[in-house]
Structures are given as structure tokens and as C-alpha cells.
Design a protein around this motif. Structure first.
Motif, PDB file in Angstrom:
ATOM      1  N   GLY A 135       0.784  -1.231   0.000  1.00  0.00           N
ATOM      2  CA  GLY A 135       0.000   0.000   0.000  1.00  0.00           C
ATOM      3  C   GLY A 135       0.818   1.284   0.000  1.00  0.00           C
ATOM      4  O   GLY A 135       0.507   2.221  -0.736  1.00  0.00           O
ATOM      5  N   LEU A 139       0.707   3.822  -3.048  1.00  0.00           N
ATOM      6  CA  LEU A 139       0.181   5.164  -2.811  1.00  0.00           C
ATOM      7  C   LEU A 139       1.108   6.209  -3.445  1.00  0.00           C
ATOM      8  O   LEU A 139       0.646   7.149  -4.092  1.00  0.00           O
ATOM      9  CB  LEU A 139       0.038   5.428  -1.307  1.00  0.00           C
ATOM     10  N   GLU A 289       5.839  -3.146   7.510  1.00  0.00           N
ATOM     11  CA  GLU A 289       5.260  -3.276   8.845  1.00  0.00           C
ATOM     12  C   GLU A 289       5.479  -4.643   9.493  1.00  0.00           C
ATOM     13  O   GLU A 289       4.636  -5.498   9.316  1.00  0.00           O
ATOM     14  CB  GLU A 289       3.746  -3.016   8.799  1.00  0.00           C
ATOM     15  N   ASP A 336       6.204   8.184   5.324  1.00  0.00           N
ATOM     16  CA  ASP A 336       6.543   7.461   6.546  1.00  0.00           C
ATOM     17  C   ASP A 336       7.950   7.869   7.008  1.00  0.00           C
ATOM     18  O   ASP A 336       8.500   8.866   6.538  1.00  0.00           O
ATOM     19  CB  ASP A 336       6.395   5.940   6.369  1.00  0.00           C
ATOM     20  N   HIS A 338      10.802   6.295   6.679  1.00  0.00           N
ATOM     21  CA  HIS A 338      11.955   5.765   5.939  1.00  0.00           C
ATOM     22  C   HIS A 338      12.907   6.871   5.482  1.00  0.00           C
ATOM     23  O   HIS A 338      14.124   6.663   5.515  1.00  0.00           O
ATOM     24  CB  HIS A 338      11.502   4.886   4.760  1.00  0.00           C
ATOM     25  N   HIS A 374       1.988   6.168   8.445  1.00  0.00           N
ATOM     26  CA  HIS A 374       1.166   5.157   7.760  1.00  0.00           C
ATOM     27  C   HIS A 374       0.820   3.949   8.614  1.00  0.00           C
ATOM     28  O   HIS A 374       0.312   2.957   8.091  1.00  0.00           O
ATOM     29  CB  HIS A 374       1.876   4.639   6.505  1.00  0.00           C
ATOM     30  N   THR A 375       1.122   3.987   9.892  1.00  0.00           N
ATOM     31  CA  THR A 375       0.779   2.815  10.700  1.00  0.00           C
ATOM     32  C   THR A 375       0.630   3.149  12.169  1.00  0.00           C
ATOM     33  O   THR A 375       1.268   4.065  12.672  1.00  0.00           O
ATOM     34  CB  THR A 375       1.827   1.699  10.554  1.00  0.00           C
ATOM     35  N   VAL A 452      -3.505   8.936   7.384  1.00  0.00           N
ATOM     36  CA  VAL A 452      -3.935   8.637   6.024  1.00  0.00           C
ATOM     37  C   VAL A 452      -5.423   8.287   5.895  1.00  0.00           C
ATOM     38  O   VAL A 452      -5.885   7.926   4.816  1.00  0.00           O
ATOM     39  CB  VAL A 452      -3.063   7.526   5.399  1.00  0.00           C
ATOM     40  N   ASN A 481      -6.293   8.889   2.123  1.00  0.00           N
ATOM     41  CA  ASN A 481      -5.686   8.336   0.913  1.00  0.00           C
ATOM     42  C   ASN A 481      -6.671   8.305  -0.252  1.00  0.00           C
ATOM     43  O   ASN A 481      -7.888   8.390  -0.070  1.00  0.00           O
ATOM     44  CB  ASN A 481      -5.232   6.889   1.164  1.00  0.00           C
ATOM     45  N   ALA A 672      -4.211   1.378   8.791  1.00  0.00           N
ATOM     46  CA  ALA A 672      -4.183   2.842   8.792  1.00  0.00           C
ATOM     47  C   ALA A 672      -5.244   3.396   7.841  1.00  0.00           C
ATOM     48  O   ALA A 672      -6.041   4.259   8.217  1.00  0.00           O
ATOM     49  CB  ALA A 672      -2.794   3.327   8.417  1.00  0.00           C
ATOM     50  N   GLY A 674      -5.838   1.534   4.149  1.00  0.00           N
ATOM     51  CA  GLY A 674      -6.222   0.601   3.104  1.00  0.00           C
ATOM     52  C   GLY A 674      -6.466   1.406   1.840  1.00  0.00           C
ATOM     53  O   GLY A 674      -6.927   2.561   1.896  1.00  0.00           O
ATOM     54  N   THR A 675      -6.092   0.840   0.708  1.00  0.00           N
ATOM     55  CA  THR A 675      -6.367   1.492  -0.572  1.00  0.00           C
ATOM     56  C   THR A 675      -6.962   0.479  -1.552  1.00  0.00           C
ATOM     57  O   THR A 675      -7.682   0.866  -2.471  1.00  0.00           O
ATOM     58  CB  THR A 675      -5.086   2.109  -1.174  1.00  0.00           C
TER      59      THR A 675
HETATM   60  N1  GPU Z   1       1.638   0.617   4.830  1.00  0.00           N
HETATM   61 BR1  GPU Z   1       4.112   1.776   7.779  1.00  0.00          BR
HETATM   62  C1  GPU Z   1       2.443  -0.161   4.031  1.00  0.00           C
HETATM   63  O1  GPU Z   1       2.018  -0.654   2.988  1.00  0.00           O
HETATM   64  N2  GPU Z   1       3.723  -0.394   4.407  1.00  0.00           N
HETATM   65  C2  GPU Z   1       4.257   0.155   5.514  1.00  0.00           C
HETATM   66  O2  GPU Z   1       5.448  -0.064   5.835  1.00  0.00           O
HETATM   67  C3  GPU Z   1       3.410   0.986   6.291  1.00  0.00           C
HETATM   68  C4  GPU Z   1       2.115   1.191   5.941  1.00  0.00           C
HETATM   69  C5  GPU Z   1       0.265   0.879   4.374  1.00  0.00           C
HETATM   70  C6  GPU Z   1      -0.827   0.725   5.406  1.00  0.00           C
HETATM   71  O3  GPU Z   1      -0.768  -0.552   5.984  1.00  0.00           O
HETATM   72  C7  GPU Z   1      -2.179   0.918   4.720  1.00  0.00           C
HETATM   73  O4  GPU Z   1      -3.223   0.881   5.659  1.00  0.00           O
HETATM   74  C8  GPU Z   1      -2.202   2.257   3.983  1.00  0.00           C
HETATM   75  O5  GPU Z   1      -3.353   2.360   3.196  1.00  0.00           O
HETATM   76  C9  GPU Z   1      -0.982   2.397   3.090  1.00  0.00           C
HETATM   77  O6  GPU Z   1       0.210   2.187   3.822  1.00  0.00           O
HETATM   78  C10 GPU Z   1      -0.898   3.767   2.447  1.00  0.00           C
HETATM   79  O7  GPU Z   1      -1.071   4.783   3.375  1.00  0.00           O
END
Ligand code: GPU
Length: 833
Positions: A135, A139, A289, A336, A338, A374-375, A452, A481, A672, A674-675
Motif C-alpha cells: 500500500g 500510494l 510493517e 513514513d 523511511h 502510515h501505521t 492517512v 488516501n 491505517a 487501506g487502498t
Molecule cells: N503501509 Br508503515 C504499508 O504498505 N507499508 C508500511 O510499511 C506501512 C504502511 C500501508 C498501510 O498498511 C495501509 O493501511 C495504507 O493504506 C498504506 O500504507 C498507504 O497509506
């Protein structure tokens, strides 16, 4: 930079230029030219890959003149620019998307026909850049599409991983990882910029001194240096002249790599150092995550951040001038934590390389960055050991300490005597081994912080960032999102796109998704409903055919409801809750073979992090249940189970259009946003979901009566956890639940092996951290309701149409406008065609 190196004049367009002309005739001519002059082939000996490359170059040529024009306008108008810093971009195939955004899908298809080309086969040939996990990376890719479409000047910065997310095979029901060699046959979409390259240093020590004016100066004497080289990919907006830049960095040994200085007489040592340098951008870490927390990962993060900030400073000095106005030219969004080291890196460059005093540098830094979280999973919050930082980035550690010292002073003044709060807010976690909290660095170094989805942004304020919210509530925002309707409707579901256009009477919805509301008035129109059903069935047929050819499962698109859960494998996403429902239906059918039930195909897709044992066991369980059910003639006319191997963007595009039901069943408070939930709904699937992430907002938009809700709320989850959750009580209190879990360990799905799935079952009965058992009964009841409604096609179709009609909010164009207006303060810079 592209803006300075590119040619300034595009040749006049009459007669149509082979590289810019959009007519069928010039596309055909261009294609033949590219096949000849770039691939060096004539038709008779061209491989499918040659045919693809010729198509890609034909399309790329048509983007370049818009790209150069955009760069010129952005440069001369000193446009404020957003820099999106992301360790991941899960782009998906470029060709079909660029054809759509150029507006030449149809004419290109006809040109292809006249050249006797198999258009679909050419699209299939493309190897997708899988430079992300799930995700978060997808995104970033949707946002790049929308930034260009809503005409915001933007640069996406990231890493050009040589190996992206692994390819997933299923062998004997287990996930097997294969390396993703996406660059093997070359990448026609990128332009290498060998002259845009920056040194990135690691290790060594710092030397403190004073200059003539008595100001303190710091010199960082590193012991390793690598070179980051830019690779640029144009990102074209839909129906506009704006083309933005995606700049990904590749790590190389520095050209001036000095055998003498670094490795006196040590030839093999020098070669080894070269290999080590190139390792940095070699491979994407396949964990989302939580993070893996490996040294090389921190090296990657610093690598791309340092290159990007150096590039931004270079661009600023070239166009605007003095660095005092850096934050007026640029805003940098941290995807995030990173890239959170960027906060210390900008401070370092301003102070150490550009002699700026601390306060001035801090003012610019604080006004440049914004941070997206994002989490909420505590185990996913990134921290790095102080010892590792000291070894790799000694200067940054000093800067982080100083940021922390000054910040904690303000906390102490604000909250006299509250040392517990000071310890909680510190950038350094002193409990256990000392660790740097990257989320705290990101918050302290940013002007704005956002979650998000609405629920997620609220929970941030009461959980992981509570103290920070209390101290400066005005800096906390929500930006829900979104996903791009170009890729996820127009490209992946052309039949639906055509039908929408016909009933809306226009195709404005592609750039203004709120226009889908025009469908509402037709929701009960039998004419639309009939066509709607045809479109859905055709998509299901496509998927069924594909699945039967890849893995061999046979599904009936005519009679079966397609019930799909496609996302990374995670316990919090609760694929095992879905499996328990399948087992329940299976048992019911075995007890009563004449049960008049709605036939269902249960379809899964998703990768597990290679080191995540429980997630891999869930994949094995799904495939094992599939094997038994699909081979049991007593039930397999009613239910079938399919696991689509290698869920990625390309395969996702096969799934979303074909779904009747979208499974969004995470434990409330864990997802957080989902997309995928948005992608399914936009394609007419109804959602079975919890009140989690963006599900809540989807339900608000489409109407509670058009959404299948079940399960505890985040607040109920919190309370139950506080009271002490005992999954054991549910196991013993519900005969059907117990019998379903017991069937998992009975050996039925494991050729008699009663141990194989024991860890999974035991974990559910004894710990169940994501409360599968607590939501089981509500989920089953909801699923029964769903089957009843599916049996009434007119009602289902109406709900499906209304879902699509009310999805406007979930276009990433809306998300980007929110960011631009509320967070970035950037105006569109329209560029015409
Ligand atoms: N998400 Br933190 C990831 O895909 N990887 C990560 O390391 C982290 C968050 C996702 C969330 O799980 C998801 O709920 C959200 O829609 C997405 O990021 C974009 O914001």
C-alpha cells in the motif's frame, strides 16, 4: 537537470513529426522506425520483447516534448515544487497507463491492428517495476499520477532498486520467492543522467574547530563514499501538458575511486569496495510493517535521502539563488519515517557545507518537511540503535542529539517537572538498548504531520503521538488516501469505463471523479443494471480464464459470486478469518449437500514477508483448504478456492474488475487506511468490512445500506484489550467456531499431519492478538446476509452502481488537492497541450 540538458526546441509539427505526431499514420511510421533504429529489427525476426520496446519508445517519444516544456515552465516561473521522498514506488506497468494519459489508446490500438500487431500481447510483455511492498509504495505511485494530473510541479525521489519485490511462486501450497530481475531486458521508460550524481558518505569521525570569525565548524571525515546516479522517468498527467519527474538513485562506486587513498596497494580490497557500493541500491527489503532493521536498510535510506537533498540544493542554487529561501521553493513530504534522516541531512548540509548558523538552518528545515504516518502498529515504528548510527552516520547522530537537547528543553519549560513526559518524547528511547525513534525525529523536524484516513489521524493523536499532539495540536492533519482512477478504472476495466462514460454522457469523470454521481439517477434503471451485470460478468470471465491458465483452478463466472481478498499477508489483515468462514460453509455443505446456497469463488492474492512465518503458514493453509474443497465433488459446484500467485500491480488489475465482494476485514484500529478497499469499490464490488481505516469513510460515502459492516469498533477493541481478552472463552463458547478451528488441525487439510497448522490454531486459541475469534460470529452472520442480497440481483446491482457513483472522494486527485491546499501551500502550474 532535464530542464537544462534537454533540447529547447521541438521541431515544427507539419508535416507530423515522427516523434510527436499523434495520428494513426505517424504512430505506425514511428513504430516501424523505432523497431528498426532502436531495436535493430525488422518485423519478421522481431521477438515479442522487440515489439514491446518499439511500442514503449513510440509512446515515450510523445511524452518527451511535454516533459521538456514542463521543465522549462517550472524553471522559468520559479514554481514552488513538492518533493515526495519515498523509499518505495510500486509503479506497475507504464505502457497502457501512458497511452491513456496521452489520450491515444484508441488510435494506437487501431495503428497496431493495421500493423498486424497483437496489442494485448505487447502490453503483457512489459515487466512491471515492483519497487515497493504494498500500500505505501502503491500510494506513492498513485500520487505521482495525480500530482501531474492536477498540475502540481513535483519531483518524486527514491531508489532504483536493481531487484524489486520478489516474484511469488506457489509450490506444494507454500510461498517460494524468486528474485525480481526487472531490469534484465532494459527499461525503456528511464533516462540515465550520469552527470547528475552526488557523493554519499558513511562512517569515520567528525572534527570540530572554529573559523576565523570564531564560529564553530564541523568536518565529517568519512571512511566510505559511494556515488548516487540519477535515473529519470517522466510521469505524465491525464489529458494535460504537465509531465513531472520521478528521479530514482542508483548506487555506484565513485568514478574517481581512489585506490591509493582507500586501499593502499589492495587491489582486491578496492574491487570489494566497489561491490559494496553497488550493493546499496541492489534490493528492496521485502518487509512492510514491521521493518527488518538491518544496517544495509539504513544505508539505503541515507543514500537516497542524501542524493535527493543535495539535488534539491543544487536546483535551488541554479534557479532561485540563496538558500535562505529554500523552504519557499521546496516542500518535502516524508512518506513514513523511511526518509526521516532527511531532517538531519538538510541541517548538516546547510550548516557544514553552507556555513549557516543552527537557528537559521533549523528554521528552514522545520519549514521544509512534512511527515505522513502510515501505521499504528507499535512494532512497525522504526527505531535504529544509537551504536549503529554512531558507526554509520556519526555527524547525523551529533545533530540528532542537538535537535533533541533543544527540543526537550522546550518540553521541560512547557511541562515543568514532568520528566516522564520528557523521556516519552525524547528522540532517544533509553529503555533497553538506546535507540533513535525515527517517528519523533520526523515529527520534531516537520511543519505538519498527517495520518492517512480520518480514524487513523484521530488515533495518532491519542496513541503513538499523543504527547506531540498535546504540545502542538495545530500541526496535526488528516489527508485521506486515494487511488488513481486512470490506472484502476480506465486501464484495468475499459468496459466499465465505457459504460460509465455512456451513462454519464461525458468522460469528465476521469479527471473529476465526483462526476460519477451522474450515475446515481440510473441506479435502478434496468437498462443500466443489465449492462452493469454484463460488464461484471465479462471481467469475471477474463479472470476465470486467466486463473485456469495459471494455476489451474476452474471457477464459474456465471453462477459464482467472486469474493476476493487481495493484499499483503498479515495477521492484522486477518486472512485467517476469511478461511474460517470458508471452512464453516464447507462444513455446512458437507452436513447438508442440498443446502440451497449462493455459489461462491473465494479468491486470495498476497505476498508474505519471507521471514514472517505465520503469514507463510496462512498461505499454506489457504492452498491446503483449496486443494480439499476444489477436489471434493460434493461441494465444488458450490464453492471453490483460488490463490492467485504473485499478486502485484499487473495481477491486481485483473482482480479488481472481477470482484463482486471485497474483503476488508482487518481488526478495527489496525489498518491505517487501506487502498485496495477503494480500488475494489470503484470497480463495483460491495465491501464486507470492519470500521477500520478508510472503510469508515467509504461506508459514509456510499451509504450504510450499501456496505456490509461487521465487527467491533476500535473503541470496543480497546476496551476488550484493557479488560483482558480471552480468546479461549470464545473457542469454548461457540461450537461451530471450535469445530472450524479443530478441522484446521484435524489433518484433513494436511494429508493427516495434525501438527502442520497447530501453531496457527494454538496462536488463535491462546493469544489471538488480532481478535479473530471475537469477530468470528459477527463475520459469519454478515456473510449470510451478503448471500441473501446476492440472490436478489436487482438489489445487488443497485448497490454496486451506487458504490461506484459515490466513490469520487477516493480519487488520489482529491488527496493531492488536499495536500496542496492544506499542507503544502502549492498552486497548480497548468501546462497546456
Ligand atoms: N503501509 Br508503515 C504499508 O504498505 N507499508 C508500511 O510499511 C506501512 C504502511 C500501508 C498501510 O498498511 C495501509 O493501511 C495504507 O493504506 C498504506 O500504507 C498507504 O497509506
Amino acid at each position: 537537470a532535464p530542464e537544462t540538458e534537454a533540447p529547447t526546441e521541438v521541431p515544427a509539427a507539419t508535416p507530423e513529426h515522427t516523434r510527436t505526431g499523434m495520428s494513426k499514420a505517424s504512430l505506425k511510421q514511428a513504430y516501424i522506425d523505432n523497431l528498426f533504429y532502436i531495436q535493430g529489427r525488422f518485423r519478421e525476426v522481431a521477438t515479442p520483447h522487440d515489439l514491446y520496446m518499439a511500442a514503449a519508445f513510440t509512446v515515450r517519444d510523445r511524452m518527451l516534448d511535454r516533459w521538456v516544456k514542463s521543465a522549462q515552465v517550472y524553471k522559468t516561473s520559479h514554481a514552488r515544487t513538492v518533493c515526495y521522498l519515498s523509499a518505495e514506488y510500486l509503479l506497475g506497468p507504464h505502457l497502457a497507463n501512458n497511452l491513456v494519459n496521452l489520450g491515444i489508446s484508441e488510435v494506437a490500438r487501431r495503428a497496431g491492428e493495421e500493423l498486424d500487431l497483437d496489442f494485448e500481447a505487447i502490453l503483457e510483455e512489459e515487466e512491471e517495476p515492483g519497487l515497493g511492498n504494498g500500500g505505501l509504495g502503491r500510494l506513492a505511485a498513485c500520487y505521482m499520477d495525480s500530482l501531474a494530473t492536477v498540475q502540481i510541479p513535483a519531483i518524486g525521489y527514491g531508489i532504483r532498486y536493481e531487484f524489486g519485490i520478489f516474484d511469488q511462486d506457489i509450490q506444494n501450497g507454500w510461498q517460494v520467492e524468486r528474485s525480481d530481475t526487472w531490469l534484465r531486458n532494459g527499461n525503456p521508460w528511464e533516462i540515465p543522467r550520469p552527470k547528475i550524481s552526488f557523493p554519499v558518505r558513511y562512517g569515520g569521525h567528525t572534527e570540530h574547530s572554529r573559523d576565523q570569525a570564531g564560529r564553530s565548524r564541523v568536518r565529517w571525515v568519512a571512511d566510505m563514499v559511494v556515488s548516487g546516479v540519477a535515473f529519470d522517468t517522466p510521469v505524465l498527467g491525464y489529458g494535460v501538458g504537465n509531465v513531472n519527474l520521478l528521479r530514482l538513485w542508483k548506487a555506484e562506486a565513485p568514478e574517481s575511486f581512489d585506490f591509493q587513498v582507500f586501499n593502499v596497494g589492495d587491489y582486491y580490497g578496492a574491487v570489494h569496495a566497489k561491490i559494496e557500493a553497488e550493493t546499496i541500491s541492489k534490493v528492496l527489503y521485502p518487509n512492510d510493517e514491521p521493518e527488518a532493521g538491518k544496517e544495509l536498510r539504513l544505508k539505503q535510506q541515507y543514500f537516497f535521502v542524501s542524493c535527493s537533498i543535495q539535488d534539491m540544493i543544487r536546483l535551488h542554487l541554479n534557479t532561485v539563488g540563496p538558500l535562505e529561501t529554500f523552504h519557499e521553493k521546496f516542500v518535502a513530504q516524508l512518506n513514513d519515517t523511511h526518509p526521516a534522516i532527511a531532517v538531519a541531512e538538510l541541517m548538516r548540509l546547510l550548516m557544514d557545507d553552507h556555513a549557516m548558523p543552527w537557528d537559521a538552518a533549523w528554521d528552514i528545515t522545520r519549514n521544509t518537511f512534512c511527515y505522513t504516518n502510515h501505521t499504528l502498529l507499535p512494532e512497525a515504528l522504526e527505531t535504529w540503535s544509537v551504536a549503529l548510527f554512531e558507526r554509520l552516520l556519526p555527524r547525523h547522530l551529533e545533530i540528532i542529539y542537538e535537535i533533541n537537547r533543544r527540543f526537550l528543553d522546550t518540553v521541560r519549560v512547557r511541562y515543568l517537572g514532568d520528566e516522564a513526559r520528557v523521556a516519552r518524547m525524547s528522540l532517544i528511547d533509553e529503555t533497553g538498548g538506546r535507540r533513535i525513534r525515527m517517528a519523533h525525529l520526523a515529527v520534531v523536524g516537520s511543519r505538519a504531520v498527517n495520518g492517512v484516513a480520518a480514524l487513523h489521524s484521530e488515533l495518532i493523536k491519542t496513541t503513538i503521538l499523543k504527547d506531540f499532539y498535546e504540545m502542538s495540536p495545530e500541526r496535526f492533519h488528516n489527508v485521506t488516501n486515494g487511488v488513481t482512477p486512470r490506472r484502476f478504472i480506465v486501464v484495468s476495466n475499459p468496459r466499465l469505463a465505457e459504460l460509465i462514460t455512456e451513462f454519464c454522457g461525458h468522460d469528465r469523470w476521469i479527471r473529476d471523479l465526483d462526476c460519477l454521481r451522474d450515475l446515481e439517477e440510473h441506479a435502478e434503471d434496468p437498462a443500466l443494471q443489465a449492462r452493469w451485470r454484463e460488464v461484471k460478468t465479462a471481467a469475471k470471465q477474463d479472470l476465470a480464464l486467466w486463473l485456469s491458465q495459471h494455476g489451474g483452478v476452474v471457477l464459474d463466472p456465471q453462477t459464482m459470486m467472486f469474493d476476493i481478498q487481495a493484499k499483503r499477508m498479515h495477521e492484522y489483515k486477518r486472512q485467517h478469518l476469511n478461511v474460517l468462514h470458508i471452512i464453516r460453509v464447507y462444513q455446512r455443505l458437507k452436513q447438508n449437500p442440498n443446502l440451497g446456497m449462493v455459489p461462491r469463488a473465494f479468491i486470495f492474492g498476497g505476498k508474505a514477508a519471507p521471514g514472517y512465518y505465520m503469514a507463510k503458514l496462512m498461505i499454506k493453509l489457504i492452498n491446503s483448504v483449496a486443494e480439499v474443497i476444489n477436489n471434493d465433488p460434493q461441494v465444488n459446484g458450490f464453492i471453490r478456492v483460488a490463490f492467485m500467485a504473485d499478486f502485484n500491480v499487473k495481477n491486481g488489475q485483473r482482480l479488481y474488475p472481477a470482484a463482486d465482494l471485497s474483503e476488508q476485514i482487518s481488526l478495527a484500529g489496525k489498518e491505517a487506511s487501506g487502498t485496495g478497499n477503494m480500488k475494489f469499490s470503484m470497480n463495483g464490488a460491495l465491501t464486507v468490512g470492519t470500521l477500520d481505516g478508510a472503510n469508515i469513510e467509504i461506508r459514509d460515502e456510499v451509504g450504510a445500506e450499501n456496505f456490509f459492516l461487521f465487527g467491533m469498533t476500535a473503541e470496543e477493541v480497546r476496551r476488550k484489550q484493557a479488560e483482558g481478552y480471552r480468546p479461549w472463552d470464545y473457542y469454548h463458547g461457540d461450537d461451530e467456531l471450535r469445530s472450524d478451528i479443530d478441522l484446521v488441525t484435524s489433518g484433513l487439510f494436511s494429508h493427516g499431519d495434525t501438527n502442520l497448522f497447530r501453531p496457527l490454531a494454538d496462536h488463535l486459541i491462546n493469544q489471538d492478538p488480532f481478535m479473530v475469534l471475537a469477530d468470528y460470529r459477527a463475520y459469519l452472520n454478515c456473510q449470510d446476509r451478503i448471500s441473501e442480497v446476492y440472490d436478489r440481483p436487482a438489489e445487488w446491482d443497485r448497490m454496486s452502481i451506487l458504490n461506484v457513483a459515490r466513490m469520487g472522494k477516493f480519487s488520489s486527485d482529491r488527496s493531492i488537492r488536499d495536500y496542496a491546499e492544506r499542507i503544502w501551500g502549492i498552486e497548480p502550474k497548468p501546462i497546456g497541450i
